[in-house]
Design a protein around this motif. Structure first.
Motif, PDB file in Angstrom:
ATOM      1  N   GLN A 130     -30.313  -5.540 -44.809  1.00  0.00           N
ATOM      2  CA  GLN A 130     -29.073  -4.949 -45.301  1.00  0.00           C
ATOM      3  C   GLN A 130     -29.027  -3.451 -45.030  1.00  0.00           C
ATOM      4  O   GLN A 130     -29.990  -2.723 -45.287  1.00  0.00           O
ATOM      5  N   VAL A 131     -27.903  -3.009 -44.506  1.00  0.00           N
ATOM      6  CA  VAL A 131     -27.639  -1.583 -44.313  1.00  0.00           C
ATOM      7  C   VAL A 131     -26.411  -1.217 -45.132  1.00  0.00           C
ATOM      8  O   VAL A 131     -25.357  -1.854 -44.994  1.00  0.00           O
ATOM      9  N   THR A 132     -26.554  -0.217 -45.980  1.00  0.00           N
ATOM     10  CA  THR A 132     -25.445   0.246 -46.801  1.00  0.00           C
ATOM     11  C   THR A 132     -25.261   1.737 -46.595  1.00  0.00           C
ATOM     12  O   THR A 132     -26.206   2.515 -46.769  1.00  0.00           O
ATOM     13  N   VAL A 133     -24.073   2.114 -46.176  1.00  0.00           N
ATOM     14  CA  VAL A 133     -23.750   3.526 -45.943  1.00  0.00           C
ATOM     15  C   VAL A 133     -22.693   3.934 -46.964  1.00  0.00           C
ATOM     16  O   VAL A 133     -21.564   3.458 -46.927  1.00  0.00           O
ATOM     17  N   SER A 134     -23.098   4.801 -47.862  1.00  0.00           N
ATOM     18  CA  SER A 134     -22.198   5.179 -48.950  1.00  0.00           C
ATOM     19  C   SER A 134     -22.594   6.528 -49.513  1.00  0.00           C
ATOM     20  O   SER A 134     -23.777   6.875 -49.550  1.00  0.00           O
ATOM     21  N   GLU A 180     -36.679  -8.995 -39.349  1.00  0.00           N
ATOM     22  CA  GLU A 180     -36.108  -7.649 -39.362  1.00  0.00           C
ATOM     23  C   GLU A 180     -36.656  -6.830 -40.529  1.00  0.00           C
ATOM     24  O   GLU A 180     -37.031  -7.384 -41.571  1.00  0.00           O
ATOM     25  N   SER A 181     -36.640  -5.522 -40.344  1.00  0.00           N
ATOM     26  CA  SER A 181     -37.007  -4.594 -41.408  1.00  0.00           C
ATOM     27  C   SER A 181     -36.353  -3.249 -41.133  1.00  0.00           C
ATOM     28  O   SER A 181     -35.810  -3.030 -40.038  1.00  0.00           O
ATOM     29  N   GLY A 182     -36.387  -2.379 -42.120  1.00  0.00           N
ATOM     30  CA  GLY A 182     -35.890  -1.022 -41.926  1.00  0.00           C
ATOM     31  C   GLY A 182     -34.524  -0.735 -42.513  1.00  0.00           C
ATOM     32  O   GLY A 182     -34.053   0.399 -42.454  1.00  0.00           O
ATOM     33  N   GLY A 183     -33.885  -1.753 -43.062  1.00  0.00           N
ATOM     34  CA  GLY A 183     -32.589  -1.510 -43.679  1.00  0.00           C
ATOM     35  C   GLY A 183     -32.729  -0.709 -44.959  1.00  0.00           C
ATOM     36  O   GLY A 183     -33.828  -0.455 -45.444  1.00  0.00           O
ATOM     37  N   GLY A 184     -31.586  -0.308 -45.487  1.00  0.00           N
ATOM     38  CA  GLY A 184     -31.598   0.463 -46.726  1.00  0.00           C
ATOM     39  C   GLY A 184     -30.266   1.115 -46.980  1.00  0.00           C
ATOM     40  O   GLY A 184     -29.268   0.805 -46.317  1.00  0.00           O
ATOM     41  N   SER A 185     -30.254   2.024 -47.933  1.00  0.00           N
ATOM     42  CA  SER A 185     -29.049   2.767 -48.288  1.00  0.00           C
ATOM     43  C   SER A 185     -29.159   4.185 -47.763  1.00  0.00           C
ATOM     44  O   SER A 185     -30.206   4.824 -47.891  1.00  0.00           O
ATOM     45  N   VAL A 186     -28.066   4.667 -47.195  1.00  0.00           N
ATOM     46  CA  VAL A 186     -28.061   6.005 -46.600  1.00  0.00           C
ATOM     47  C   VAL A 186     -26.666   6.599 -46.775  1.00  0.00           C
ATOM     48  O   VAL A 186     -25.665   5.867 -46.859  1.00  0.00           O
ATOM     49  N   GLN A 187     -26.604   7.908 -46.821  1.00  0.00           N
ATOM     50  CA  GLN A 187     -25.318   8.584 -46.921  1.00  0.00           C
ATOM     51  C   GLN A 187     -24.640   8.648 -45.558  1.00  0.00           C
ATOM     52  O   GLN A 187     -25.316   8.586 -44.518  1.00  0.00           O
ATOM     53  N   PRO A 188     -23.323   8.763 -45.548  1.00  0.00           N
ATOM     54  CA  PRO A 188     -22.621   8.926 -44.260  1.00  0.00           C
ATOM     55  C   PRO A 188     -23.198  10.088 -43.475  1.00  0.00           C
ATOM     56  O   PRO A 188     -23.494  11.148 -44.039  1.00  0.00           O
ATOM     57  N   GLY A 189     -23.348   9.866 -42.186  1.00  0.00           N
ATOM     58  CA  GLY A 189     -23.949  10.858 -41.314  1.00  0.00           C
ATOM     59  C   GLY A 189     -25.446  10.720 -41.174  1.00  0.00           C
ATOM     60  O   GLY A 189     -26.051  11.389 -40.320  1.00  0.00           O
ATOM     61  N   GLY A 190     -26.037   9.864 -41.979  1.00  0.00           N
ATOM     62  CA  GLY A 190     -27.476   9.663 -41.946  1.00  0.00           C
ATOM     63  C   GLY A 190     -27.925   8.729 -40.837  1.00  0.00           C
ATOM     64  O   GLY A 190     -27.118   8.256 -40.020  1.00  0.00           O
ATOM     65  N   SER A 191     -29.224   8.467 -40.822  1.00  0.00           N
ATOM     66  CA  SER A 191     -29.827   7.644 -39.771  1.00  0.00           C
ATOM     67  C   SER A 191     -30.748   6.588 -40.375  1.00  0.00           C
ATOM     68  O   SER A 191     -31.313   6.783 -41.457  1.00  0.00           O
TER      69      SER A 191
END
Length: 131
Positions: A126-130, A6-17
Motif C-alpha cells: 500500500q502506498v498512501t500520499v497525504s 512486494e515491500s517498501g510501501g507506506g505513507s508519505v506527504q505530497p512531493g515525497g519519495s
C-alpha cells in the motif's frame, strides 16, 4: 513455485519519495517481462511501468513519466520502482507482476503493448500520499 513479494510501501506527504521492491522467486527474472500495476479503491487496475523482455525497454504510464523509475537486479532477482514527487492520486495498492505463468489466467494490459501479458502477481504493498 512462482512467487512475487512486494515491500517498501507506506505513507508519505505530497512531493515525497518511496522505493518499492519486489522479490521474485521460482523463475529466472531475465526471461520474462516484469511490471508494476496499481489499484485504488473504486478504480480499475492501472499499469504503472514495465520492463519488456521482448526489446529490453522500459515503459511508463503517462501519469508517472518523469517521476517513477523501474529497474531490475537480475543477480538478486529483484525489481524496483523508485517513486518521486508523489501526488495524492498516486495512492493505491501497488502490485508487482511477471509474464511468467502463475497457474491462472493472463492479464493483458492495453497500455503496454510491448509487455503484452502478465500471469503471476504479488500480494501488493500500500502506498498512501497525504498531507
Amino acid at each position: 513455485q512462482v512467487q512475487l513479494v512486494e515491500s517498501g510501501g507506506g505513507s508519505v506527504q505530497p512531493g515525497g519519495s518511496l522505493r518499492l521492491s519486489c522479490a521474485a522467486s521460482g523463475f529466472l527474472l531475465p526471461y520474462y517481462s516484469i511490471g508494476w500495476f496499481r489499484q485504488a479503491p473504486g478504480k480499475e487496475r492501472e499499469g504503472v511501468s514495465c520492463i519488456s523482455v521482448t526489446d529490453g525497454n522500459t515503459y511508463y504510464a503517462d501519469s508517472v513519466k518523469g517521476r517513477f523509475t523501474i529497474s531490475s537486479d537480475n543477480a538478486k532477482s529483484m525489481v524496483y520502482l523508485e517513486m518521486n514527487s508523489l501526488k495524492p492520486e498516486d495512492s493505491a495498492l501497488y502490485y508487482c507482476a511477471s509474464s511468467r505463468g502463475g497457474g491462472g489466467s493472463y492479464y493483458r494490459p492495453l497500455e503496454f503493448p510491448n509487455c503484452p501479458y502478465f500471469g503471476s502477481w504479488g500480494q501488493g504493498t500500500q502506498v498512501t500520499v497525504s498531507s
